[in-house]
Design an enzyme around this catalytic site. Structure first.
Site, mmCIF file in Angstrom:
data_model
loop_
_atom_site.group_PDB
_atom_site.id
_atom_site.type_symbol
_atom_site.label_atom_id
_atom_site.label_comp_id
_atom_site.label_asym_id
_atom_site.label_seq_id
_atom_site.Cartn_x
_atom_site.Cartn_y
_atom_site.Cartn_z
ATOM 1 N N SER A 1 0.879 -0.676 0.166
ATOM 2 C CA SER A 1 0.006 0.367 -0.636
ATOM 3 C C SER A 1 0.462 1.650 0.292
ATOM 4 O O SER A 1 2.010 1.173 0.670
ATOM 5 C CB SER A 1 -1.146 0.247 1.551
ATOM 6 O OG SER A 1 -1.620 1.439 1.087
ATOM 7 N N TYR B 1 -3.649 -0.043 9.664
ATOM 8 C CA TYR B 1 -3.357 -0.880 8.817
ATOM 9 C C TYR B 1 -2.310 -0.113 7.927
ATOM 10 O O TYR B 1 -1.378 -0.770 7.198
ATOM 11 C CB TYR B 1 -4.519 0.314 8.172
ATOM 12 C CG TYR B 1 -4.243 -0.273 6.356
ATOM 13 C CD1 TYR B 1 -4.797 -1.826 6.403
ATOM 14 C CD2 TYR B 1 -3.758 0.680 5.578
ATOM 15 C CE1 TYR B 1 -4.845 -1.937 4.765
ATOM 16 C CE2 TYR B 1 -4.162 -0.146 4.352
ATOM 17 C CZ TYR B 1 -4.396 -1.169 3.957
ATOM 18 O OH TYR B 1 -4.179 -1.363 2.729
#
Length: 253
Positions: free
Chosen positions: A134, A147
């Protein structure tokens, strides 16, 4: 014929990737904890091999890998670690158990899959692992703290294994997209300020196309989208405080 095994395949990026690789002649294996979507996609893809799986369960992961690879002479050309979860919000307002779940699925699940896949990858020419990283793994993102931490772990593991497994001829890389319009993101109750500023401009199909590109590449990191590519490469050259300043601005309420 090449084969690919995809975790988190029932929807979003995993499903889009399965459709693309199947359309291009690959043998596709589908894994997900959600059985209904998994069965529906398998039927759509002409009865593709599939199994319900919680990637946190190491024994179940080993069983699933063995079952799929047994159909392909004990070989695995490509493992796509796509399973992941996200919870947006203020760190202290998210239950500790939810933070732990994010780390377990995004990190431990990926470790389980990759470790179990090793003997099948080792037995395969031009084998490869692609991890779902990500943009949040480039610099810590407020309101996505756990996250973001999980994606830093993915980034570190990717870099280490790409070096370590080079002696076996196994390539390891990751994708680093910013926000993607998937059920996981759309169903969030909290909209992080960085999402409003950057926008959600990517679709699952865009990431599937990046997986296809990565499958033909030796790149370790693949930033996705023109805007994030610029941020990524600038981040490799600029001082750390510049990255922090940019993130502070993007994350303002």
């Amino acid at each position: 014929m090449s084969n690919i095994l995809i975790s988190g395949a029932a929807s979003g990026i995993g499903a889009a990737t399965a459709r693309l690789f199947h359309a291009r002649g690959w043998q596709v294996g589908l894994l997900d904890i959600e059985p209904a979507g998994l069965a529906e996609l398998a039927s759509e893809l002409g009865g593709a091999w599939h199994a319900q799986l919680d990637v946190v369960d190491a024994v179940a992961v080993q069983t699933a890998l063995a079952a799929f690879c047994a159909l392909h002479g004990g070989q695995l050309r490509l493992l796509f670690n796509c399973a992941g979860v996200l919870q947006c919000g203020y760190f202290e307002e998210i239950e500790l158990a939810e933070h732990a779940r994010i780390m377990q699925i995004n990190v431990l699940g990926l470790l389980n899959m990759t470790h179990a896949a090793f003997p099948y990858l080792q037995a395969t020419a031009d084998a490869q692992v692609i991890n779902m990283g990500s943009a949040s793994g480039l610099y810590g993102v407020p309101h996505l703290a756990s996250y973001s931490a999980s994606k830093f772990a993915v980034r570190g593991l990717t870099e280490a294994l790409d070096l370590e497994w080079a002696r076996y001829g196994i390539r390891v890389g990751d994708l680093m997209p910013p926000f993607v319009s998937t059920p996981m993101l759309v169903n969030q109750r909290f909209e992080a300020p960085v999402m409003r500023r950057m926008g959600v401009k990517l679709k699952a199909e865009d990431i599937a196309a990046a997986v296809w590109q990565q499958a033909q590449s030796a790149a370790v990191h693949r930033p996705v989208s023109a805007s994030f590519k610029l941020m990524y490469w600038a981040g490799q050259l600029s001082p750390a405080w510049i990255n922090r300043l940019i993130m502070r601005w993007l994350s303002r309420d």
